[in-house]
Write an enzyme that holds these catalytic residues in place. Structure first.
Site, short mmCIF file in Angstrom:
data_model
loop_
_atom_site.label_atom_id
_atom_site.label_comp_id
_atom_site.label_asym_id
_atom_site.label_seq_id
_atom_site.Cartn_x
_atom_site.Cartn_y
_atom_site.Cartn_z
CB ILE A 155 80.43 61.68 35.24
CG1 ILE A 155 81.47 61.18 36.25
CG2 ILE A 155 79.73 62.94 35.72
CD1 ILE A 155 80.88 60.65 37.55
CD GLU A 182 70.52 57.79 40.92
OE1 GLU A 182 69.81 57.82 41.94
OE2 GLU A 182 70.28 58.47 39.91
NE ARG A 213 52.12 38.53 14.13
CZ ARG A 213 51.90 37.54 13.25
NH1 ARG A 213 50.79 37.51 12.55
NH2 ARG A 213 52.80 36.60 13.11
N GLY A 258 82.81 52.43 42.66
CA GLY A 258 81.48 52.67 42.12
C GLY A 258 80.42 52.36 43.16
CB SER A 259 79.12 49.16 44.45
OG SER A 259 78.60 48.74 43.20
N GLY A 274 57.72 39.02 19.00
CA GLY A 274 58.34 38.05 18.12
C GLY A 274 59.60 38.62 17.48
#
Length: 390
Positions: free
Chosen positions: A161, A366, A270, A135-136, A342
């Site tokens: 993918i 990526e 609020r 992957g990396s 909250g």
């Protein structure tokens, strides 16, 4: 804040005209965005979003028949779409990522064959680089292709993918030489109907989008499916990521902007003991941090995009900085939004709860944040060594 961004000196008049996308998204995409927020099937909605973006002409900024991509336009579109919808932004981005190798390195015939349908929104594209154990570091990939007459035969598996199962065409990276590491990789275009190609699994993630695994079993493609030259695969993949890593940062900025928008509305409405939540200094402390993070991230993103467009060449370091900082800071901004909401902030379906799930993947795909740090530090050390030798 976005209007202020467009006034920065990174942009030309043509970039400021992209602001029309906001009106388009709020009108033409709104019903699809609402379906997304209501929990509709992303496999059904994503193709409709691609079609709508194509009909509006916006996918012209994701792929190009002239062999060029404008990084600033790509980032601006992802920023604006991400401010409204994670799935709309994904639909746009994958049309670009899935065809960037063809746009930047394909020949004229390949562009004419594979890009018009993507730009029109009639065809969906995908980028197939990652593997379970690579992957990396794509240099460790095991998927391989060998020559058989005039054809290439691909065997192996890909995973993580995006658009797996939806895409009509895939840009696929495979090992074509015995050379170690990155030296033996090549890039191919594979149509989804090609015998030997299959979608082997669908992957469910915390922020739903089309994702899966691919399998290639004696998958035969013609010689003209090769993008660039044999052995150019790693260079092609890294060049594509140079462009798209900055735009991942832009997506993160858009998500952070959306979190700040919702938070400002919440803290002004609020009431606590007769005063708005926004009137408290602790709230203002968080708002100041959020706004500063958004602007700082945007500056790094659009600096990287400007460097790519104007200075040119490989921009790995500035792109890595943009992705690293923007995605990490967006995570912090959205976390502060959840805190200020909250209990409501962790209720399923609340806008900031959705953002909390959506933003997490951006620090991984990526190139993880850790990989971005290695890229930055590696280039820094090389630059230092070169300056010492001089």
């Amino acid at each position: 804040m976005f209007d202020e961004t467009l006034e920065w000196p990174f942009f030309d008049a043509r970039h400021r005209e992209l602001k029309g996308l906001e009106r388009f998204a709020d009108q033409d995409l709104q019903s699809l965005i609402q379906q997304e927020h209501d929990g509709a099937d992303v496999y059904a909605i994503a193709p409709q979003m691609v079609k709508t973006l194509g009909a509006g002409g916006w996918l012209e900024h994701a792929a190009s028949l002239d062999g060029r991509l404008d990084s600033r336009s790509l980032c601006l579109v992802r920023d604006m779409l991400a401010r409204r919808s994670g799935l709309a932004e994904f639909a746009f981005a994958m049309q670009g990522l899935g065809t960037a190798a063809i746009t930047l390195f394909g020949n004229d015939e390949q562009r004419r064959e594979w890009l018009p349908g993507v730009i029109a929104g009639d065809r969906i594209a995908a980028f197939a680089l990652s593997e379970e154990e690579a992957g990396s570091n794509p240099a460790e990939m095991l998927t391989a292709a060998h020559k058989d007459g005039d054809d290439w035969v691909i065997n192996g598996e890909k995973t993580w993918i995006s658009n797996a199962g939806l895409a009509h065409q895939y840009v696929v990276f495979a090992r074509t030489r015995e050379a170690s590491g990155a030296q033996g990789l090549s890039c191919f275009i594979v149509a989804a109907h090609t015998p030997g190609f299959s979608v082997s699994a669908s992957i469910d993630v915390i922020a739903p989008h089309p994702l899966g695994s691919l399998r290639f079993t004696d998958c035969r493609v013609p010689a003209d499916a090769l993008v660039g030259q044999e052995g150019d695969g790693f260079k092609i993949a890294m060049s594509v990521l140079d462009v798209f890593r900055s735009s991942v940062g832009a997506s993160a900025v858009g998500m952070a902007r959306r979190a700040l928008d919702h938070t400002l509305l919440r803290v002004t409405q609020r009431q606590i003991s007769g005063a708005s939540l926004g009137s408290f200094q602790l709230t203002q402390d968080k708002l100041a941090d959020m706004a500063t993070a958004v602007d700082a991230a945007a500056l790094l993103v659009y600096r990287a995009a400007w460097v790519k467009d104007v200075v040119g060449g490989r921009t790995s370091r500035v792109a890595a900085m943009a992705k690293l900082f923007a995605t990490e800071e967006a995570q912090h901004v959205i976390d502060k939004a959840v805190q200020l909401f909250g209990g409501l902030g962790v209720v399923s379906g609340n806008p900031v709860e959705r953002l909390y799930r959506e933003i997490r993947a951006l620090r991984i795909y990526e190139g993880t944040s850790e990989i971005q740090k290695l890229i930055i530090a590696g280039q820094l050390l090389r630059s230092h060594a070169e300056s010492v030798r001089r």
